[in-house]
Design an enzyme around this catalytic site. Structure first.
Site, mmCIF file in Angstrom:
data_model
loop_
_atom_site.group_PDB
_atom_site.id
_atom_site.type_symbol
_atom_site.label_atom_id
_atom_site.label_comp_id
_atom_site.label_asym_id
_atom_site.label_seq_id
_atom_site.Cartn_x
_atom_site.Cartn_y
_atom_site.Cartn_z
ATOM 1 N N GLU A 129 -9.488 -6.453 13.629
ATOM 2 C CA GLU A 129 -10.415 -6.854 12.568
ATOM 3 C C GLU A 129 -10.493 -8.374 12.484
ATOM 4 O OE1 GLU A 129 -9.840 -3.068 9.534
ATOM 5 O OE2 GLU A 129 -8.893 -4.984 9.062
ATOM 6 N N ASP B 24 -2.465 -3.978 7.598
ATOM 7 C CA ASP B 24 -3.568 -4.750 8.155
ATOM 8 C C ASP B 24 -3.609 -6.159 7.556
ATOM 9 O OD1 ASP B 24 -4.149 -2.443 9.430
ATOM 10 O OD2 ASP B 24 -6.171 -2.214 8.663
ATOM 11 N N SER C 3 -12.758 -6.119 8.613
ATOM 12 C CA SER C 3 -12.062 -5.511 7.489
ATOM 13 C C SER C 3 -13.070 -5.040 6.462
ATOM 14 C CB SER C 3 -11.126 -6.544 6.858
ATOM 15 O OG SER C 3 -10.726 -6.143 5.564
ATOM 16 N N CYS D 103 0.818 -1.216 0.000
ATOM 17 C CA CYS D 103 0.000 0.000 0.000
ATOM 18 C C CYS D 103 0.851 1.264 0.000
ATOM 19 C CB CYS D 103 -0.902 0.025 1.230
ATOM 20 S SG CYS D 103 -1.886 -1.454 1.496
ATOM 21 N N CYS E 82 -2.295 2.653 3.223
ATOM 22 C CA CYS E 82 -3.015 1.601 3.939
ATOM 23 C C CYS E 82 -4.082 2.188 4.875
ATOM 24 C CB CYS E 82 -2.034 0.726 4.714
ATOM 25 S SG CYS E 82 -2.709 -0.894 5.178
ATOM 26 N N ASP E 83 -5.008 1.338 5.281
ATOM 27 C CA ASP E 83 -6.274 1.734 5.900
ATOM 28 C C ASP E 83 -6.178 2.859 6.923
ATOM 29 O OD1 ASP E 83 -6.941 -0.486 4.442
ATOM 30 O OD2 ASP E 83 -7.898 -1.560 6.083
ATOM 31 N N LYS E 84 -5.295 2.730 7.912
ATOM 32 C CA LYS E 84 -5.290 3.682 9.024
ATOM 33 C C LYS E 84 -4.531 4.958 8.685
ATOM 34 C CE LYS E 84 -7.574 0.499 10.893
ATOM 35 N NZ LYS E 84 -7.358 -0.443 9.796
ATOM 36 N N CYS F 57 -5.371 -2.282 -1.120
ATOM 37 C CA CYS F 57 -6.247 -3.392 -1.512
ATOM 38 C C CYS F 57 -7.373 -2.921 -2.431
ATOM 39 C CB CYS F 57 -6.812 -4.069 -0.274
ATOM 40 S SG CYS F 57 -5.525 -4.797 0.775
#
Length: 563
Positions: free
Chosen positions: A447, A83, A473, A51, A124-126, A196
């Protein structure tokens, strides 16, 4: 250069600041530069995840844009965690706390170095909510840039992504695919840089930030390894200078109507349940009054239009190819679903930005027409009841089951629950409960993609309900309910649930209940013993400071009523 732009850098003007200037000269700042605004470029570059592996080059592009516009840009870094790599391990407990570490670190550098503006780049997500929380706190002109989505992998003509691998584990455990087939899926799923690919948390939050007006049009859907992504970053550097010239701050953009726009776009695209948690946290940092009731209200009004993974067929790159997020926002605006008068980082309104946006491509079937939506209402449903008095979140896109009633199968750790699933101890009709994994109890609210994907892979995705006070997730789909609040660690009713209790989840009436008399619950509550909070290091600090998930699992004290 007008002195009007030098909002914070003026502290270097007087003679006593010679030592400060001396330090800056060592990193290349000149006499002329001291007359210009200093612009931070906050990079989340790292080699620990695809990511973010390309973000070092993107930061340089942003730096070039800010410099060419007339600023003095300086790159600094913050952390990221993957993640996908930590999923299903104890490392996943660090995922949500990393959001706060990212926010704290960016706020710290912007404040300590007296920066006049900042561009943040996340993957990435966070990264994305972490950057946005920092932007809301730092209160300097700011632009967020998304590092972009990964391209899909291919195997035997089928599009793959990371969720394909998690679900492959379940198929393998079920005896449906061989060792070599699982290995082949693993090797093909992630072909390069980027976050992702489905409408998972990173793409969801990037989309939300674009809808908020805090990133440039197209930033959320332009792929990671495209020329457009480098242009995004260069233009962001230029845009933040423009914000300085016009005196536009995050508080001017992050209004309640802007958050309503973000929630609307997330609902229309079928985004991640994590959007609820993160948008609440960003709103908290921006001192904007957004609650889960706003998600509940808009869920009733906004149709789900996108046929995107995890429950659908397509990935973000596919959406980009038919017009991207701007085309979707244009459709929503033209049909009265968005507030067009909200200001954005271009210095223009949402309506002005979208006036020149392309329409969705002719013949595309990724975004359904409003006359024939994927679902008539939004897929992120807020549930309440005696099992979740403060609320819970379900994602119902692709889920045909509207009501599920069954016996509780109760586990206090994900590992125990996963072992039960892998050993075929969980049966059709069961309600699988994983508790003491909330923000405080985890600690870190991990998650549950691994176990939810295994259930899907074993053909139980809509035959077993999976409930937790932890999270899911963005790649999770199936009959799942997360964010159950209050969490077990805080004395929530989920901690009183016992093996065999009958639990009902009803997405139409938006209830989640256990068939246990109040008198019996009172007896159980008297006998309940609160586990000791974790005390060590980052997770210990988090456990002792974090709020309820229904408040966004925040660690600062703005608008807190739970401390």
């Amino acid at each position: 250069m007008s002195k009007d732009l030098r909002i914070k850098s003026h502290v270097f003007d007087d003679a006593k600041r010679a030592p400060n200037r001396a330090m800056l000269r060592a990193v290349g700042v000149t006499d002329e530069d001291f007359k210009k605004p200093m612009i931070g470029i906050a990079s989340t570059w790292s080699e620990v995840t695809p990511c973010n592996v390309h973000i070092d080059d993107l930061a340089i592009s942003a730096k070039d844009g800010a410099k060419n516009a007339g600023g003095v840009p300086m790159i600094f870094n913050t952390i990221t965690v993957s993640d996908g790599i930590s999923m299903g391990t104890s490392g996943m407990r660090y995922s949500l706390p990393s959001r706060d570490v990212i926010a704290d670190s960016i706020e710290t550098v912007v404040g300590a170095e007296n920066l006049d503006a900042v561009v943040t780049i996340g993957g990435c997500d966070k990264n994305i909510p972490g950057c946005m929380i920092a932007i809301a706190r730092a209160e300097v002109p700011s632009v967020f840039v998304y590092g972009g989505t990964i391209s899909p992998g291919f195997r035997n003509g089928e599009k793959l992504d990371i969720v394909s691998v998690f679900e492959g584990v379940g198929k393998h455990n079920n005896g449906d695919i061989s060792d070599s087939e699982l290995h082949g899926i693993e090797c093909a799923a992630c072909p390069g840089a980027g976050s992702c690919g489905g409408m998972y948390t990173a793409n969801t939050m990037a989309t939300a930030v674009e809808a908020l007006g805090m990133s440039l049009p197209g930033s959320s859907s332009n792929p990671a390894e495209s020329k457009l992504k480098a242009e995004d970053c260069r233009e962001a550097g230029e845009a933040v200078y423009n914000l300085l010239e016009k005196g536009i701050y995050p508080k001017d953009i992050l209004t309640k109507k802007a958050f309503e726009n973000a929630i609307t776009v997330v609902m229309a695209l079928g985004g991640s349940t994590n959007a609820v948690l993160h948008l609440l946290a960003i709103a908290n940092a921006a001192n904007v009054d957004i609650t889960i009731d706003d998600f509940d209200r808009l869920q009733k009004e906004v149709p789900h239009l996108a046929d995107m993974k995890p429950s659908g067929k397509y990935v973000m790159e596919d959406l980009h190819n038919v017009g991207g997020v701007p085309a979707v926002m244009k459709l929503l605006l033209e049909n009265g679903y968005l507030h067009g008068d909200c200001l954005t980082v271009t210095g223009k309104t949402i309506a002005e930005n979208l006036a020149d946006a392309e329409d969705l491509a002719e013949g595309q079937d990724i975004i359904h027409p409003l006359s024939n939506p994927y679902r008539a209402t939004g897929p992120l449903v807020i549930l309440r009841g005696n099992l979740a008095p403060s609320g819970a979140v379900a994602k119902v896109s692709g889920v045909k089951v509207k009501r599920h009633t069954g016996p509780a199968r109760v586990y206090n750790t994900e590992d125990e629950a996963t072992l039960a699933v892998m050993n075929n101890e969980i049966n059709e009709g069961d309600v699988l409960v994983i508790r003491y994994v909330g923000p405080k109890g985890g600690p870190g609210m991990p998650e549950m993609l691994s176990i939810s994907a295994i259930l899907v892979g074993k053909g139980l995705g809509q035959k077993v309900a999976l409930l937790t006070d932890g999270r899911f997730s963005g790649g999770t789909h199936g009959l799942v309910v997360g964010h159950i609040a209050p969490e077990a660690q805080a004395g929530g009713p989920i901690g009183l649930l016992e093996e065999g209790d009958i639990v009902t989840i009803d997405s139409e009436v938006k209830e989640i209940t256990m068939d246990v008399p109040e008198e019996e619950l009172a007896k159980r509550r008297e006998n309940w013993v609160q586990p000791e909070l974790y005390k060590k290091g980052v997770l210990g600090k988090y456990a002792h400071n974090v709020s309820c998930s229904s408040k966004g699992a925040v660690t600062d004290y703005i608008n807190r009523d739970d401390q």
